[in-house]
Design a protein around this motif. Structure first.
Motif, PDB file in Angstrom:
ATOM      1  N   THR A  38      64.807 -13.845  27.909  1.00 55.76           N
ATOM      2  CA  THR A  38      63.704 -14.239  27.033  1.00 55.76           C
ATOM      3  C   THR A  38      62.492 -14.637  27.862  1.00 55.76           C
ATOM      4  O   THR A  38      61.357 -14.247  27.543  1.00 55.76           O
ATOM      5  N   ILE A  39      62.723 -15.377  28.928  1.00 57.76           N
ATOM      6  CA  ILE A  39      61.619 -15.759  29.810  1.00 57.76           C
ATOM      7  C   ILE A  39      60.979 -14.515  30.422  1.00 57.76           C
ATOM      8  O   ILE A  39      59.753 -14.402  30.461  1.00 57.76           O
ATOM      9  N   GLU A  40      61.803 -13.587  30.867  1.00 57.88           N
ATOM     10  CA  GLU A  40      61.277 -12.347  31.442  1.00 57.88           C
ATOM     11  C   GLU A  40      60.414 -11.595  30.419  1.00 57.88           C
ATOM     12  O   GLU A  40      59.324 -11.121  30.742  1.00 57.88           O
ATOM     13  N   THR A  45      55.043  -9.970  28.287  1.00 52.56           N
ATOM     14  CA  THR A  45      54.160  -9.872  27.118  1.00 52.56           C
ATOM     15  C   THR A  45      53.079 -10.953  27.116  1.00 52.56           C
ATOM     16  O   THR A  45      52.465 -11.209  26.077  1.00 52.56           O
ATOM     17  N   ASN A  46      52.887 -11.578  28.271  1.00 51.84           N
ATOM     18  CA  ASN A  46      51.816 -12.569  28.456  1.00 51.84           C
ATOM     19  C   ASN A  46      51.878 -13.731  27.457  1.00 51.84           C
ATOM     20  O   ASN A  46      50.847 -14.189  26.965  1.00 51.84           O
ATOM     21  N   GLN A  47      53.071 -14.188  27.177  1.00 53.09           N
ATOM     22  CA  GLN A  47      53.246 -15.314  26.246  1.00 53.09           C
ATOM     23  C   GLN A  47      52.918 -16.651  26.885  1.00 53.09           C
ATOM     24  O   GLN A  47      52.622 -17.615  26.186  1.00 53.09           O
ATOM     25  N   TYR A  48      52.987 -16.712  28.213  1.00 55.67           N
ATOM     26  CA  TYR A  48      52.696 -17.964  28.905  1.00 55.67           C
ATOM     27  C   TYR A  48      51.226 -17.998  29.288  1.00 55.67           C
ATOM     28  O   TYR A  48      50.743 -17.149  30.016  1.00 55.67           O
ATOM     29  N   ILE A  49      50.538 -18.994  28.806  1.00 57.36           N
ATOM     30  CA  ILE A  49      49.120 -19.167  29.125  1.00 57.36           C
ATOM     31  C   ILE A  49      48.976 -19.987  30.410  1.00 57.36           C
ATOM     32  O   ILE A  49      48.065 -19.773  31.188  1.00 57.36           O
ATOM     33  N   THR A  50      49.900 -20.926  30.600  1.00 63.16           N
ATOM     34  CA  THR A  50      49.847 -21.794  31.780  1.00 63.16           C
ATOM     35  C   THR A  50      51.196 -21.784  32.498  1.00 63.16           C
ATOM     36  O   THR A  50      52.231 -21.511  31.873  1.00 63.16           O
ATOM     37  N   PRO A  51      51.204 -22.116  33.777  1.00 64.29           N
ATOM     38  CA  PRO A  51      52.478 -22.240  34.495  1.00 64.29           C
ATOM     39  C   PRO A  51      53.376 -23.330  33.896  1.00 64.29           C
ATOM     40  O   PRO A  51      54.598 -23.232  33.954  1.00 64.29           O
ATOM     41  N   THR A  52      52.778 -24.312  33.290  1.00 64.40           N
ATOM     42  CA  THR A  52      53.545 -25.399  32.667  1.00 64.40           C
ATOM     43  C   THR A  52      54.427 -24.874  31.536  1.00 64.40           C
ATOM     44  O   THR A  52      55.553 -25.337  31.352  1.00 64.40           O
ATOM     45  N   GLN A  53      53.948 -23.894  30.786  1.00 57.95           N
ATOM     46  CA  GLN A  53      54.745 -23.308  29.707  1.00 57.95           C
ATOM     47  C   GLN A  53      55.963 -22.573  30.271  1.00 57.95           C
ATOM     48  O   GLN A  53      57.059 -22.673  29.719  1.00 57.95           O
ATOM     49  N   PHE A  54      55.754 -21.841  31.337  1.00 56.90           N
ATOM     50  CA  PHE A  54      56.862 -21.150  32.008  1.00 56.90           C
ATOM     51  C   PHE A  54      57.882 -22.179  32.502  1.00 56.90           C
ATOM     52  O   PHE A  54      59.084 -22.044  32.272  1.00 56.90           O
ATOM     53  N   HIS A  55      57.400 -23.199  33.164  1.00 55.60           N
ATOM     54  CA  HIS A  55      58.270 -24.247  33.699  1.00 55.60           C
ATOM     55  C   HIS A  55      59.066 -24.921  32.581  1.00 55.60           C
ATOM     56  O   HIS A  55      60.253 -25.229  32.740  1.00 55.60           O
TER      57      HIS A  55
END
Length: 73
Positions: A38-40, A45-55
């Motif tokens: 899901t993270i991949e 699909t550019n769902q993360y706007i910031t690195p904090t969202q990924f983290h």
């Protein structure tokens, strides 16, 4: 990809399948499931706007694991 290709990441590569794993109560304990595929997909699909969202999603995998496993001890 580095996380997903790690030999120890196998439990986290795909969404948990409660039926296949014989843990039908999983979704009662883990309210916001997360996995590496899901993270991949979110990255692709550019769902993360910031690195904090990924983290936050990576952290969610770890938190979910502790939450579920501690509830079953």
């Amino acid at each position: 990809n580095l996380l997903k290709n790690s030999r120890t990441s196998w439990p986290f590569r795909e969404p948990v399948d409660p039926v296949a794993l014989g843990i039908p109560h999983y979704r009662e304990i883990v309210k916001e499931p997360m996995d590496l595929s899901t993270i991949e997909n979110n990255l692709k699909t550019n769902q993360y706007i910031t690195p904090t969202q990924f983290h936050a999603d990576v952290s969610k995998i770890i938190t979910n694991s502790y939450t579920f496993n501690s509830a079953n001890m």
